[in-house]
Design a protein around this motif. Sequence first.
Motif, PDB file in Angstrom:
ATOM      1  N   ALA A  90       0.884  -1.303  -0.086  1.00 51.56           N
ATOM      2  CA  ALA A  90      -0.035  -0.063  -0.123  1.00 51.56           C
ATOM      3  C   ALA A  90       0.875   1.177  -0.134  1.00 51.56           C
ATOM      4  O   ALA A  90       0.445   2.431  -0.562  1.00 51.56           O
ATOM      5  CB  ALA A  90      -0.869   0.142   1.161  1.00 51.56           C
ATOM      6  N   GLU A  91       2.042   1.308   0.533  1.00 55.74           N
ATOM      7  CA  GLU A  91       3.104   2.416   0.728  1.00 55.74           C
ATOM      8  C   GLU A  91       3.393   2.937  -0.781  1.00 55.74           C
ATOM      9  O   GLU A  91       3.158   4.099  -1.159  1.00 55.74           O
ATOM     10  CB  GLU A  91       4.335   2.012   1.432  1.00 55.74           C
ATOM     11  N   VAL A  92       3.553   2.147  -1.617  1.00 58.88           N
ATOM     12  CA  VAL A  92       3.834   2.260  -2.947  1.00 58.88           C
ATOM     13  C   VAL A  92       2.739   3.074  -3.598  1.00 58.88           C
ATOM     14  O   VAL A  92       2.751   3.908  -4.469  1.00 58.88           O
ATOM     15  CB  VAL A  92       4.475   0.935  -3.662  1.00 58.88           C
ATOM     16  N   ALA A  93       1.555   2.346  -3.460  1.00 57.31           N
ATOM     17  CA  ALA A  93       0.363   2.857  -4.153  1.00 57.31           C
ATOM     18  C   ALA A  93       0.003   4.165  -3.717  1.00 57.31           C
ATOM     19  O   ALA A  93      -0.584   4.970  -4.562  1.00 57.31           O
ATOM     20  CB  ALA A  93      -0.951   1.690  -3.888  1.00 57.31           C
ATOM     21  N   ILE A  94       0.112   4.331  -2.489  1.00 61.89           N
ATOM     22  CA  ILE A  94      -0.324   5.836  -1.790  1.00 61.89           C
ATOM     23  C   ILE A  94       0.706   6.683  -2.456  1.00 61.89           C
ATOM     24  O   ILE A  94       0.269   7.955  -3.018  1.00 61.89           O
ATOM     25  CB  ILE A  94      -0.142   5.810  -0.231  1.00 61.89           C
ATOM     26  N   MET A  95       1.789   6.452  -2.643  1.00 65.11           N
ATOM     27  CA  MET A  95       3.050   7.486  -3.243  1.00 65.11           C
ATOM     28  C   MET A  95       2.675   7.672  -4.733  1.00 65.11           C
ATOM     29  O   MET A  95       2.936   8.648  -5.254  1.00 65.11           O
ATOM     30  CB  MET A  95       4.465   6.865  -3.151  1.00 65.11           C
ATOM     31  N   LEU A  96       2.149   6.643  -5.514  1.00 65.40           N
ATOM     32  CA  LEU A  96       1.619   6.903  -6.751  1.00 65.40           C
ATOM     33  C   LEU A  96       0.394   7.735  -6.834  1.00 65.40           C
ATOM     34  O   LEU A  96       0.374   8.010  -7.969  1.00 65.40           O
ATOM     35  CB  LEU A  96       1.340   5.430  -7.398  1.00 65.40           C
ATOM     36  N   GLY A  97      -0.250   7.912  -5.729  1.00 62.03           N
ATOM     37  CA  GLY A  97      -1.479   8.539  -5.894  1.00 62.03           C
ATOM     38  C   GLY A  97      -2.783   7.838  -5.892  1.00 62.03           C
ATOM     39  O   GLY A  97      -3.833   8.469  -6.120  1.00 62.03           O
ATOM     40  N   ALA A  98      -2.749   6.497  -5.807  1.00 59.30           N
ATOM     41  CA  ALA A  98      -3.912   5.857  -5.467  1.00 59.30           C
ATOM     42  C   ALA A  98      -5.086   6.215  -4.414  1.00 59.30           C
ATOM     43  O   ALA A  98      -4.539   6.479  -3.354  1.00 59.30           O
ATOM     44  CB  ALA A  98      -3.684   4.201  -5.510  1.00 59.30           C
ATOM     45  N   ASN A  99      -6.211   5.933  -4.833  1.00 60.58           N
ATOM     46  CA  ASN A  99      -7.217   6.122  -3.403  1.00 60.58           C
ATOM     47  C   ASN A  99      -8.560   5.664  -3.764  1.00 60.58           C
ATOM     48  O   ASN A  99      -9.000   6.153  -4.914  1.00 60.58           O
ATOM     49  CB  ASN A  99      -7.227   7.737  -3.104  1.00 60.58           C
ATOM     50  N   PRO A 100      -9.073   4.790  -3.071  1.00 58.89           N
ATOM     51  CA  PRO A 100      -8.445   4.213  -1.848  1.00 58.89           C
ATOM     52  C   PRO A 100      -7.509   3.053  -1.919  1.00 58.89           C
ATOM     53  O   PRO A 100      -7.490   2.570  -3.011  1.00 58.89           O
ATOM     54  CB  PRO A 100      -9.863   3.812  -1.011  1.00 58.89           C
ATOM     55  N   VAL A 101      -7.017   3.061  -0.913  1.00 55.67           N
ATOM     56  CA  VAL A 101      -5.539   1.745  -1.081  1.00 55.67           C
ATOM     57  C   VAL A 101      -5.848   0.713   0.207  1.00 55.67           C
ATOM     58  O   VAL A 101      -5.920   1.163   1.328  1.00 55.67           O
ATOM     59  CB  VAL A 101      -4.466   2.529  -0.779  1.00 55.67           C
ATOM     60  N   PRO A 102      -6.109  -0.342  -0.193  1.00 61.22           N
ATOM     61  CA  PRO A 102      -6.341  -1.393   0.816  1.00 61.22           C
ATOM     62  C   PRO A 102      -5.234  -1.723   1.616  1.00 61.22           C
ATOM     63  O   PRO A 102      -4.099  -2.040   0.987  1.00 61.22           O
ATOM     64  CB  PRO A 102      -6.877  -2.772   0.021  1.00 61.22           C
ATOM     65  N   ARG A 103      -5.400  -1.914   2.841  1.00 59.25           N
ATOM     66  CA  ARG A 103      -4.144  -2.106   3.719  1.00 59.25           C
ATOM     67  C   ARG A 103      -4.293  -3.770   4.523  1.00 59.25           C
ATOM     68  O   ARG A 103      -3.482  -4.142   5.163  1.00 59.25           O
ATOM     69  CB  ARG A 103      -3.878  -1.434   4.745  1.00 59.25           C
ATOM     70  N   THR A 104      -5.332  -4.513   3.949  1.00 60.19           N
ATOM     71  CA  THR A 104      -5.553  -5.919   4.503  1.00 60.19           C
ATOM     72  C   THR A 104      -6.205  -6.623   3.200  1.00 60.19           C
ATOM     73  O   THR A 104      -6.520  -6.178   2.386  1.00 60.19           O
ATOM     74  CB  THR A 104      -6.833  -5.815   5.979  1.00 60.19           C
ATOM     75  N   ARG A 105      -6.080  -7.865   3.244  1.00 55.98           N
ATOM     76  CA  ARG A 105      -6.673  -8.803   2.329  1.00 55.98           C
ATOM     77  C   ARG A 105      -8.302  -8.679   2.277  1.00 55.98           C
ATOM     78  O   ARG A 105      -8.819  -8.402   1.049  1.00 55.98           O
ATOM     79  CB  ARG A 105      -6.667 -10.199   2.581  1.00 55.98           C
ATOM     80  N   ALA A 106      -8.857  -8.474   3.313  1.00 57.77           N
ATOM     81  CA  ALA A 106     -10.610  -8.200   3.383  1.00 57.77           C
ATOM     82  C   ALA A 106     -10.740  -6.676   2.581  1.00 57.77           C
ATOM     83  O   ALA A 106     -11.780  -6.661   1.702  1.00 57.77           O
ATOM     84  CB  ALA A 106     -10.881  -8.140   4.830  1.00 57.77           C
ATOM     85  N   GLU A 107      -9.901  -5.788   2.976  1.00 57.50           N
ATOM     86  CA  GLU A 107     -10.146  -4.473   2.181  1.00 57.50           C
ATOM     87  C   GLU A 107      -9.881  -4.570   0.669  1.00 57.50           C
ATOM     88  O   GLU A 107     -10.652  -3.839  -0.066  1.00 57.50           O
ATOM     89  CB  GLU A 107      -9.133  -3.419   2.632  1.00 57.50           C
ATOM     90  N   ALA A 108      -8.902  -5.304   0.497  1.00 58.76           N
ATOM     91  CA  ALA A 108      -8.525  -5.303  -1.092  1.00 58.76           C
ATOM     92  C   ALA A 108      -9.709  -6.218  -1.816  1.00 58.76           C
ATOM     93  O   ALA A 108     -10.174  -5.898  -2.944  1.00 58.76           O
ATOM     94  CB  ALA A 108      -7.335  -6.296  -1.233  1.00 58.76           C
TER      95      ALA A 108
END
Length: 290
Positions: free
Chosen positions: A179-197
């Motif tokens: 998720a850290e890389v996705a956030i730096m790329l500008g993604a939103n929302p970004v899941p932080r667990t399998r359930a969220e994904a």
Amino acid sequence: MTSAFLPATAFLRRALVRRVRAVFNDRAKGEKPVVRSSNALFPRDSVIWRVHGDVTTMMVGGVSALLLQMLHPAALAGIWDHSTFRDDMLGRLRRTARFIAVTTYADRADALAAIERVKDVHDRVTGILADGTPYSANDPHLLAWVHVTEALCFLDAWIRYGEPGMSRKDQDSYFAQFAEVAIMLGANPVPRTRAEAEALAGRMHPELHADPRTREVARMVLHQKAPGPAAMPVQRMVMEAAVDLLPRWARVMHGLPIRNLRLPAIRLSTRLVAGTIRWAFAGERSPLEK
């Protein structure tokens, strides 16, 4: 084991390592394996290092993620309008693999620079969909779709062919780290667990669509020319395993059914290839690292 057998084994291992490295590093462009750093974005004992370090599962997961991504009209338009996939599919896959390697293993400064380069490229990937809707590769919502497909496919390929007993805790750690890389790329929302994904992927499902152009791009991906005759059987195996990894609804949308009788052969051959490559790289870095 005889002394005569040992040199032959070592020769075979070195030859396989060279061949695999050549697929992932374009010498004509001066590409060299990524150097692992103690100052990487993630520590050496992190789950993301474990998942992203396996050659076969990353190839299978990468192709599967691409097939999922193109089911979103904006993602497909970006590939169709701006990508060189028609003439250089291997190059496109190489660039994705290198970005993953750099952001996972390289020095933090190199990883951050790679992220900025991707964001700069995305700034120029814009257009208009057939229904008149504008699209941009830097759209946070679209980036979230691209990220969640990669995260799910990379991890699921690793679980299937590398670590079937992976704990849910480690799976959640992987999503949190990636998720850290996705956030730096500008993604939103970004899941932080399998359930969220899985929940995010489910919410995106109504936006997905398949048409003749989708299937044409998928055909180009799955039937691309192999780097050489020796690579053809392995490439076919990777493509079949990638289709097998897709959720059933995605295979149906793509028109890519798999006969149940083929599944044991696909999975067995993929496990054998994955094990052989792990054997060859025992004591070595992955093809994109040194």
